[in-house]
Design an enzyme around this catalytic site. Structure first.
Site, mmCIF file in Angstrom:
data_model
loop_
_atom_site.group_PDB
_atom_site.id
_atom_site.type_symbol
_atom_site.label_atom_id
_atom_site.label_comp_id
_atom_site.label_asym_id
_atom_site.label_seq_id
_atom_site.Cartn_x
_atom_site.Cartn_y
_atom_site.Cartn_z
ATOM 1 N N ASP A 1 0.884 -1.166 0.000
ATOM 2 C CA ASP A 1 0.000 0.000 0.000
ATOM 3 C C ASP A 1 0.918 1.211 0.000
ATOM 4 O OD1 ASP A 1 -1.582 2.153 0.610
ATOM 5 O OD2 ASP A 1 -2.560 1.230 2.341
ATOM 6 N N TYR B 1 1.258 -1.065 15.249
ATOM 7 C CA TYR B 1 0.384 -1.302 14.103
ATOM 8 C C TYR B 1 0.549 -0.224 13.044
ATOM 9 C CZ TYR B 1 -2.503 -5.389 14.230
ATOM 10 O OH TYR B 1 -2.946 -6.666 14.114
ATOM 11 N N LYS C 1 -3.278 -3.022 8.175
ATOM 12 C CA LYS C 1 -3.382 -4.475 8.049
ATOM 13 C C LYS C 1 -2.434 -4.963 6.963
ATOM 14 C CE LYS C 1 -6.172 -6.501 10.985
ATOM 15 N NZ LYS C 1 -5.444 -6.133 12.194
HETATM 16 C C1 F6R Z 1 -6.558 1.080 6.351
HETATM 17 C C2 F6R Z 1 -7.827 0.834 7.060
HETATM 18 C C3 F6R Z 1 -8.762 1.957 7.297
HETATM 19 C C4 F6R Z 1 -8.166 3.036 8.172
HETATM 20 C C5 F6R Z 1 -9.167 4.173 8.411
HETATM 21 C C6 F6R Z 1 -8.569 5.314 9.222
HETATM 22 O O1 F6R Z 1 -5.971 -0.075 5.896
HETATM 23 O O2 F6R Z 1 -8.113 -0.254 7.452
HETATM 24 O O3 F6R Z 1 -9.960 1.463 7.864
HETATM 25 O O4 F6R Z 1 -7.738 2.481 9.364
HETATM 26 O O5 F6R Z 1 -9.572 4.675 7.175
HETATM 27 O O6 F6R Z 1 -7.387 5.712 8.622
HETATM 28 P P1 F6R Z 1 -6.351 6.759 9.271
HETATM 29 O O7 F6R Z 1 -6.095 6.310 10.681
HETATM 30 O O8 F6R Z 1 -5.162 6.637 8.368
HETATM 31 O O9 F6R Z 1 -7.059 8.090 9.197
HETATM 32 MG MG MG Z 2 -4.057 1.187 3.518
HETATM 33 MG MG MG Z 3 -4.724 -2.233 2.112
#
Ligand code: F6R
Ligand code: MG
Ligand code: MG
Length: 365
Positions: A11, A230, A233
């Site tokens: 990613d 973390y 994923k």
């Molecule tokens: C990314 C994922 C998303 C993010 C969510 C919040 O792989 O699973 O669900 O965790 O969009 O993203 P942030 O914390 O980057 O604002």
């Molecule tokens: Mg991502």
């Molecule tokens: Mg991804």
């Protein structure tokens, strides 16, 4: 002819949140492979699932080849530069190191590689998933390789009926690789006992007992073991050879009709059903549902055919409806119990902070 198939995915940024990479970063990645792969790779294919870009290459350099890994790493760097210039979200997210150090394993991107003597006809499948982790393939692999309810060949073909050897990794062990080898059919209860724990035990390889040939290679990266925290994923990839001594294509696809519940979904911290989707599908509902797509190829002397999109068929529309219902069912439960992952698997530390802040407010009676 000995051929290696390598799939490496990362990613490196997407449009509109963790949704889908831009055409420009896909082009940057493709152009890098196209301009620098000559004499190194025989053929390549670049695609994406959700926010993850994968680079599939065929070559004769064997597994763990530093030039092949570096080609992919540099392509992801080019893509990351483009992602930054476009203001994409999470640019370079999975590249956890500043410089390439010989093997892409442990640097963030997920990788799976198969090396084999190419058969006269060599069909294989490429699975890519988003918003989930490597244990997501445990149940489908168990069912395709050891259960006649999904693999009719186990009782119809004496080759297939000889069973398979599973190499299972304990991914909670981060000092070195900790692996166990177990055989079907005699060890299926032990295999099931391990694979029930998707966050700890993950299938890394499967070999056919009839020929000793490798059928499956899966990525086992746990990003939080590399970064110490973390960072999203792991969104695993998987290669499977099919037909002959291996399960038929349909036997590999059959368990994906379940829409089994996996870890991931919103903020990588929930349980959601895995939806088999057409190639290049973005995520949407609750940053999900967790997605898996599958491309089928054949190769001849390392040259790839065009891919067939395995989940682009009316049957899977029906499954997608079922999985959408399963997703809504578990989402009705919000944060409660089985719908959110245990502390150890949460992608965000907020809950732990809340619990700590409440610690002093508890009174003993
Ligand atoms: C990314 C994922 C998303 C993010 C969510 C919040 O792989 O699973 O669900 O965790 O969009 O993203 P942030 O914390 O980057 O604002
Ligand atoms: Mg991502
Ligand atoms: Mg991804």
């Amino acid at each position: 002819m000995k051929i290696t198939i390598s799939i490496i995915k990362a990613d490196i940024g997407s449009i509109g949140g963790h949704v889908k990479p831009s055409e420009k970063i896909l082009d940057a990645v493709k152009n890098h492979i196209n301009d620098n792969g000559n004499g190194l790779v025989i053929d390549y294919y670049v695609g994406y699932t959700g926010d993850d870009i994968f680079i599939l290459t065929t070559h004769q350099k064997g597994k763990d080849n530093s030039e092949v890994h570096q080609l992919a790493w540099n392509a992801f760097i080019k893509g990351t530069n483009m992602a930054k210039s476009q203001g994409l979200y999470g640019a370079g997210q999975d590249l956890l190191s500043d410089s390439f150090s010989g093997n892409i394993k442990g640097m963030g991107p997920a990788i799976a590689e198969l090396e084999f003597d190419e058969r006269e006809n060599e069909p294989f499948l490429v699975f890519t998933a988003d918003k989930t982790d490597p244990g997501a393939y445990n149940l489908p692999l168990y069912l395709s390789f050891s259960d006649p309810m999904h693999n009719a060949g186990l009782i119809l073909s004496s080759k297939i009926g000889k069973g398979y050897t599973f190499n299972i990794m304990d991914v909670s062990y981060s000092d070195r690789d900790r692996l166990i080898e177990l055989n079907t059919p005699e060890d299926i209860y032990s295999i099931a006992a391990l694979l029930r724990d998707n966050e700890r035990f993950v299938v890394e390889q499967i070999h056919a007992r009839s020929s000793g040939e490798q059928a499956v290679a899966a990525s086992t990266t746990r990003l939080h073991n590399i970064a110490g925290k973390y960072v999203g994923k792991d969104d695993p990839v998987l290669l499977t050879r099919v037909q002959g001594p291996f399960p038929a294509t349909g036997e590999i696809l059959s368990p994906y009709s379940i829409g089994h519940y996996v870890a991931g979904f919103m903020r990588g911290s929930h349980t959601g059903p895995m939806m088999p989707v057409k190639q290049n599908s973005p995520v949407s509902f609750f940053d999900g549902p967790p997605l898996v797509s599958c491309l089928a190829f054949c190769i001849r002397e390392g040259k790839l055919t065009e891919p067939v999109d395995c989940f682009d068929q009316p049957f899977w529309d029906h499954i997608r409806d079922k999985v959408s219902r399963k997703a809504l069912d578990i989402r009705e439960q919000g944060f409660s119990g089985a719908s959110m992952l245990p502390y150890s698997e949460l992608e965000y530390g907020g809950i732990v902070d809340i619990l700590e802040s409440l610690e002093d407010k508890f009174k003993l009676r």
